[in-house]
Design a protein around this motif. Structure first.
Motif, PDB file in Angstrom:
ATOM      1  N   THR A   3    -133.132 127.076  11.973  1.00  0.00           N
ATOM      2  CA  THR A   3    -131.875 126.347  12.178  1.00  0.00           C
ATOM      3  C   THR A   3    -131.292 126.499  13.577  1.00  0.00           C
ATOM      4  O   THR A   3    -130.259 125.882  13.867  1.00  0.00           O
ATOM      5  CB  THR A   3    -130.812 126.829  11.171  1.00  0.00           C
ATOM      6  N   ARG A  23    -130.076 117.584   7.869  1.00  0.00           N
ATOM      7  CA  ARG A  23    -128.649 117.288   7.788  1.00  0.00           C
ATOM      8  C   ARG A  23    -128.238 116.423   8.975  1.00  0.00           C
ATOM      9  O   ARG A  23    -128.658 116.675  10.102  1.00  0.00           O
ATOM     10  CB  ARG A  23    -127.814 118.578   7.813  1.00  0.00           C
ATOM     11  N   ASN A  26    -124.399 119.583  11.271  1.00  0.00           N
ATOM     12  CA  ASN A  26    -124.610 120.981  10.900  1.00  0.00           C
ATOM     13  C   ASN A  26    -123.586 121.457   9.880  1.00  0.00           C
ATOM     14  O   ASN A  26    -122.391 121.164   9.991  1.00  0.00           O
ATOM     15  CB  ASN A  26    -124.512 121.874  12.146  1.00  0.00           C
ATOM     16  N   VAL A  27    -124.065 122.193   8.893  1.00  0.00           N
ATOM     17  CA  VAL A  27    -123.195 122.894   7.950  1.00  0.00           C
ATOM     18  C   VAL A  27    -123.773 124.296   7.761  1.00  0.00           C
ATOM     19  O   VAL A  27    -124.954 124.535   8.019  1.00  0.00           O
ATOM     20  CB  VAL A  27    -123.105 122.177   6.582  1.00  0.00           C
ATOM     21  N   VAL A  29    -125.483 126.789   5.916  1.00  0.00           N
ATOM     22  CA  VAL A  29    -126.376 127.036   4.792  1.00  0.00           C
ATOM     23  C   VAL A  29    -126.865 128.476   4.939  1.00  0.00           C
ATOM     24  O   VAL A  29    -126.753 129.075   6.018  1.00  0.00           O
ATOM     25  CB  VAL A  29    -127.559 126.045   4.791  1.00  0.00           C
ATOM     26  N   ASP A  67    -121.330 124.464   3.405  1.00  0.00           N
ATOM     27  CA  ASP A  67    -121.963 123.516   2.488  1.00  0.00           C
ATOM     28  C   ASP A  67    -121.235 123.647   1.150  1.00  0.00           C
ATOM     29  O   ASP A  67    -121.400 124.630   0.425  1.00  0.00           O
ATOM     30  CB  ASP A  67    -123.444 123.859   2.333  1.00  0.00           C
ATOM     31  N   LYS A  69    -121.575 122.324  -1.632  1.00  0.00           N
ATOM     32  CA  LYS A  69    -122.310 122.211  -2.896  1.00  0.00           C
ATOM     33  C   LYS A  69    -122.326 123.535  -3.644  1.00  0.00           C
ATOM     34  O   LYS A  69    -122.145 123.575  -4.868  1.00  0.00           O
ATOM     35  CB  LYS A  69    -123.735 121.731  -2.631  1.00  0.00           C
ATOM     36  N   ASP A  70    -122.570 124.616  -2.921  1.00  0.00           N
ATOM     37  CA  ASP A  70    -122.570 125.924  -3.571  1.00  0.00           C
ATOM     38  C   ASP A  70    -121.159 126.339  -3.970  1.00  0.00           C
ATOM     39  O   ASP A  70    -120.941 126.913  -5.041  1.00  0.00           O
ATOM     40  CB  ASP A  70    -123.173 126.980  -2.637  1.00  0.00           C
TER      41      ASP A  70
END
Length: 716
Positions: A3, A23, A26-27, A29, A67, A69-70
């Motif tokens: 990354t 992506r 950038n996020v 992760v 992110d 989502k988590d």
């Protein structure tokens, strides 16, 4: 590293180019944190590195934050507050290690830096931002029910002072380059091609860089703690104002204030542990889950057209709007602003011109506020053609009728419009209550008739309810959803039934308010409890806004149509009948449940207590809140059971965005899951014994509760 592109130039300056694969921006992760930890260790320990510059290898921005989502599934995965604390403390410690590396580190911010992305910038010794209005910085975590958990609540107040930091933390707003520089959020704003070079010059010129809060004797600008000059305002009046605004339904703002108050009186390392603890509690809670799931993930999916039939896009080039009243002119405005040519049709030219004038007034406000130029406003207005002739819609791709809510009137405009429309055109009805399948009986092409229910005021309300009739074709649905996407609004799709979805939920809310009024519950208690629960307004006030007269018409129409008893609003109908018979028709009439004296603030009508004597023993605020919220949630569950809704996400989005259902709940069905299905059913049973069968859960919902079957898929 996967990354980060890590390079060291001839002068010993490490270029840390962040580039998360797969992506668009950038996020954070897990892989990025792992790689960043390795980079920080190299910066600290390698003698050939004199300093470092953190930047992004993506043109789209620096880092957009975590992110989500988590984060959004943490509650459902039963992540504990301690685990969430440890997770964010891990990131926080990497950032802390970076700023105490003993070497200068600069953030070369070549695009937006939000949330954890801006927290990483705060851990750098200097911040250079690109001069681009899209390159915003900020800490928006509060908007998803969280707080900045990697140093944001501690470094920002130490950088610019508590008084200036608290508002940014509490409203989560994004700050553009000019204001960011003025407020001290960044140190330099330069042209894009100078960002990295400026950062490099600073590194070379400051070999012994150190954060101000790591210098002995450092004090927070403006003071910290109870003795700070601003303490009474910030932490006294500020807490009271915050509680009044949030009604204690949203834990994040209060946690932010507490975090700042406690942490700024401690050394930074201890303060970061305080911050992580508050963050852990928020992430493990239900409110953050609800906000992220509904207002971020599910809304984003709806905006992208989830559930749209897989057919080619067909953009609406020319729109016909039938009816130039408030709703019709609002639809016209939204379409014209989106670049669509519009024919605005009414019974006479003067009425159509008046509708266009309403659009002109909205545009004038935009110009006055600096949101639109005179030329841009003129261009929008030029797209609107007022008319009184049906022949003028002959070349329209889609027509939306926004005429009076009367079946005969709507049937008449359907026939007249279809007589001139192209065979491929779609006809949409902006009805809020009349079944689409029934209206389609008056159409020569029922497969091309659909409901598109806008909410008032259209220019501000983002939700659109799309109603699929029995004969509505997939291509018609696809074109309707494509049109809504052109308007940049958020759709929900429901199947045809009396009241569809949003009107059923709305009626459940206002009818329960009227039922309580008739029961003898104090009107002020009903209204205040609704607002304390987080509803946008009380049931009596909102009924006045839409008018009691309209409620009577809807009830009378339901009786005339022979709808089943459950659709006749029997516990509210007597109240509507009584007030309308007295001429108390709502706000437009100057009197309803409220009085609206000219030049004075509205107030509840004093005569209500004579009509409906008060109970000697009033219910608690909590009971009233639960009755108002539970009846709506119960109706949403019925809509799922009956197939009116096939997607739980649509229930939540529709309730929150269309009806002002409290966002902290996530929506009607998320509220049931937050309470727990079994608990919800048991409490509804109790209400049914007290107040009637409208609170009785169905056997379907009871079985679902017994099986602990949630409405939303649960993460592994």
């Amino acid at each position: 590293m996967k990354t980060i592109d890590f390079q060291i130039d001839a002068d010993g300056i490490a270029r840390v180019g962040i580039d998360v694969p797969g992506r668009t921006i950038n996020v954070f992760v897990p892989e990025l944190l792992t790689d960043l930890a390795s980079v920080v260790e190299a910066i600290r320990t390698r003698d050939d590195i004199r300093g470092a510059i953190l930047t992004s290898a993506k043109a789209s921005g620096f880092i957009a934050g975590a992110d989500l989502k988590d984060f959004a599934t943490a509650h459902d995965r039963r992540v504990s507050a301690q685990s969430a604390r440890d997770m964010t403390l891990h990131a926080s410690q990497i950032f802390r290690s970076l700023e105490t590396s003993g070497k200068p580190v600069v953030a070369a911010i070549n695009g937006l830096a939000l949330g954890g992305g801006y927290e990483l910038c705060l851990a750098c010794h200097y911040r250079v931002l690109v001069d681009d209005p899209k390159a915003v910085v900020g800490l928006p975590e509060v908007t998803v029910g969280l707080l900045p958990g990697a140093g944001g609540t501690q470094r920002l107040p130490r950088l610019i002072g508590i008084e200036r930091a608290i508002p940014l933390l509490l409203d989560g707003r994004h700050v553009g380059p000019v204001d960011a520089l003025r407020m001290g959020l960044v140190d330099k704003v330069v042209a894009r091609d100078l960002v990295y070079a400026t950062a490099r010059e600073w590194v070379l010129a400051h070999p012994a860089a150190c954060q101000p809060w790591d210098v002995k004797g450092f004090k927070v600008p403006g003071g910290a703690g109870a003795l700070a000059p601003h303490a009474a305002k910030t932490f006294g009046l500020g807490v009271a104002a915050l509680r009044a605004a949030t009604r204690d339904n949203y834990p994040a703002p209060g946690a932010i204030q507490s975090c700042v108050y406690e942490g700024t009186q401690l050394p930074l390392d201890a303060a970061l542990r305080v911050e992580a603890s508050y963050f852990g509690s928020l992430l493990a809670g239900s409110v953050a889950r609800n906000l992220m799931r509904t207002l971020f993930f599910n809304k984003l999916a709806a905006d992208k057209g989830v559930g749209r039939p897989g057919l080619p896009d067909e953009k609406v080039v020319k729109l016909g709007v039938l009816g130039a009243g408030m709703m019709g002119s609002g639809i016209t405005y939204a379409a014209a602003v989106s670049g669509i040519d519009v024919v605005l049709l009414d019974a006479n030219q003067a009425a159509a011109e008046q509708g266009k004038a309403r659009c002109a007034a909205l545009l004038a406000k935009e110009v006055a506020k600096g949101r639109r130029s005179e030329q841009a406003a003129s261009d929008v207005l030029a797209r609107i053609t007022p008319s009184d002739a049906f022949a003028s819609v002959a070349d329209c791709d889609l027509v939306v009728e926004a005429v009076f809510e009367n079946r005969e009137i709507k049937a008449d405009v359907i026939r007249k419009a279809e007589a001139v429309l192209p065979k491929s055109a779609v006809f949409a009805s902006n009805t809020s209550t009349l079944p689409i399948t029934g209206l389609a009986q008056h159409s020569m092409r029922p497969g091309q008739l659909i409901g598109i229910h806008f909410f008032s005021p259209v220019e501000r309300m983002q939700l659109v309810e799309v109603i699929v009739g029995r004969d509505t074709s997939e291509s018609t649905l696809a074109r309707a959803l494509g049109f809504i996407k052109q308007l940049r609004k958020t759709p929900i799709v429901v199947n045809d039934s009396p009241g569809f979805y949003t009107s059923r939920i709305f009626c459940a809310f206002v009818d329960e308010g009227m039922a309580m009024l008739a029961q003898g519950v104090a009107p002020a208690l009903i209204e205040n409890a609704a607002r304390q629960a987080g509803m946008a307004t009380g049931p009596l006030a909102v009924t006045d806004e839409v008018s009691l007269e309209l409620q009577k018409q809807v009830i009378d129409q339901a009786i005339a149509d022979g709808l089943p008893d459950r659709c006749l609003r029997q516990h509210a109908a007597p109240v509507v009948e009584k007030l309308t018979s007295m001429g108390r028709l709502g706000r437009k009439a100057g009197m309803g449940f409220y009085d609206y004296p000219q030049g004075a603030k509205k107030h509840l009508w004093n005569g209500l207590s004579a009509l409906y004597p008060l109970l000697e023993r009033q219910p608690s605020v909590e009971e009233v809140k639960r009755r108002l919220l539970y009846i709506q949630a119960l109706e949403a569950a019925r809509c799922i059971e009956e197939g009116v809704l096939t997607d739980a996400a649509n229930a939540d989005i529709g309730a929150v965005m269309g009806l002002g259902f409290p966002t902290w709940t996530g929506g009607t069905l998320s509220l049931i899951e937050t309470i727990g299905l079994s608990t919800f059913v048991a409490e509804c049973d109790g209400f049914a014994l007290q107040f009637g069968e409208r609170f009785q859960p169905s056997e379907w919902l009871r079985r679902r509760a017994n099986a602990n079957e949630p409405f939303f898929a649960q993460p592994a």
